[in-house]
Design an enzyme around this catalytic site. Structure first.
Site, PDB file in Angstrom:
ATOM      1  CB  VAL A  41      15.326  -7.786  -2.296  1.00  0.00           C
ATOM      2  CG1 VAL A  41      16.651  -7.405  -2.131  1.00  0.00           C
ATOM      3  CG2 VAL A  41      14.404  -8.402  -1.778  1.00  0.00           C
ATOM      4  CE  LYS A  50       9.611  -8.377   3.667  1.00  0.00           C
ATOM      5  NZ  LYS A  50      11.431  -7.549   3.495  1.00  0.00           N
ATOM      6  CB  THR A  51       6.421  -2.614   0.438  1.00  0.00           C
ATOM      7  OG1 THR A  51       7.609  -3.276   2.016  1.00  0.00           O
ATOM      8  CG2 THR A  51       5.157  -2.284   0.942  1.00  0.00           C
ATOM      9  CE  LYS A  81       6.939  -4.806   7.484  1.00  0.00           C
ATOM     10  NZ  LYS A  81       7.645  -5.441   7.218  1.00  0.00           N
ATOM     11  CB  SER A 126      12.712  -2.414  13.098  1.00  0.00           C
ATOM     12  OG  SER A 126      12.814  -2.768  11.701  1.00  0.00           O
ATOM     13  CG  ASP A 151       7.382  -2.007   4.914  1.00  0.00           C
ATOM     14  OD1 ASP A 151       7.400  -0.811   4.286  1.00  0.00           O
ATOM     15  OD2 ASP A 151       8.052  -3.154   4.777  1.00  0.00           O
ATOM     16  CD  GLU A 170       6.431  -6.070   3.429  1.00  0.00           C
ATOM     17  OE1 GLU A 170       5.368  -5.342   3.153  1.00  0.00           O
ATOM     18  OE2 GLU A 170       7.513  -5.720   3.125  1.00  0.00           O
ATOM     19  N   GLY A 171       6.702 -10.354   5.810  1.00  0.00           N
ATOM     20  CA  GLY A 171       7.205 -10.929   6.929  1.00  0.00           C
ATOM     21  C   GLY A 171       8.074  -9.189   6.509  1.00  0.00           C
TER      22      GLY A 171
HETATM   23 MG   LIG Z   1       8.658  -3.870   3.343  1.00  0.00          MG
END
Ligand SMILES: [Mg+2]
Length: 236
Positions: free
Chosen positions: A15, A17-18, A39, A43, A54, A115-116
């Protein structure tokens, strides 16, 4: 107050995030902070290229501090949940390392942007969810959602879930992950984003809500990331 920083999480995977994390890192750097980027696990990354994706984008945005491996100490190949991706190659996610991997950044930075992986309740390891790691790290959340139809419900559900977990949400950013279509049509992407952001903001008093436009470097209206992360307070 804990070490200044933000945990960028989301309503779901993919969505934006990065992109939002990169924008936050840029804003913090422009204000003169040394920004650490982390991070905890990724995966969908092939073994020979452990710091791609990312982690690479975060590392570049931060001005290439330390090493890409420090940004993402654990990466696995299959593009599925990290714990399942690790299992597919006969490994496991090191849950202790998810927490301790941030230490090197705390030692070398003024503020950290984490960042999750996936959404707030997506699993990181065999037991830890993103929300658990955010709590362990003691960081307020930035909740990201895609600026498209459904954003109000997805964002409010995630907000309530975060608060039920005792987590503080510092800001909400709605990310236009695709070029907006539809012009001034009431169902056009820009109007859906604007109306959705206004609705979310009205229902979340005290929480800054912004839109990160497609291919834009910063969100609108601008959020004070120094204040949101606690960096300003720490220095003052
Ligand atoms: Mg990301």
């Amino acid at each position: 107050m804990g070490f200044p920083g933000l945990f960028v999480t989301a309503t779901d995977t993919d969505v934006g995030k990065t992109t939002v994390a990169v924008a936050i890192v840029g804003a913090l750097r422009r204000q003169g902070w040394r920004v650490g980027v982390y991070k905890p696990v990724a995966s969908g990354i092939s073994g020979a290229d452990a710091a791609a994706g990312d982690a690479r984008r975060l590392w570049e945005a931060a001005g290439r501090p330390l090493t890409p491996q420090a940004v993402c100490p654990q990466a696995f190949a299959a593009p599925i949940a990290p714990s399942a991706s690790a299992r597919a190659e006969g490994r496991t996610v090191d849950e202790q390392l998810l927490v301790t991997g941030l230490s090197v950044w705390r030692e070398s930075s003024d503020v950290v942007v984490v960042e999750g992986a996936g959404g707030l309740f997506s699993p990181l390891g065999d037991t830890l969810l993103n929300c658990d790691l955010a709590r362990e790290l003691g960081l307020p959340l930035v909740v990201v959602d895609a600026a498209r139809l459904g954003m109000i419900g997805r964002t409010l559900a995630t907000m309530r879930a975060a608060r039920a977990e005792g987590l503080r949400v510092a800001a909400v950013v709605l990310s236009q992950v695709a070029a907006p279509q539809g012009g001034a049509d009431p169902a056009g992407d820009d109007l859906i984003a604007r109306d959705g952001a206004a609705e979310i903001a009205a229902r979340l008093p005290g929480v800054p809500v912004a839109i990160l436009g497609h291919a834009q470097p910063a969100e609108t209206p601008a959020i004070d990331w120094s204040a949101a992360s606690g960096a300003a307070q720490q220095a003052g």
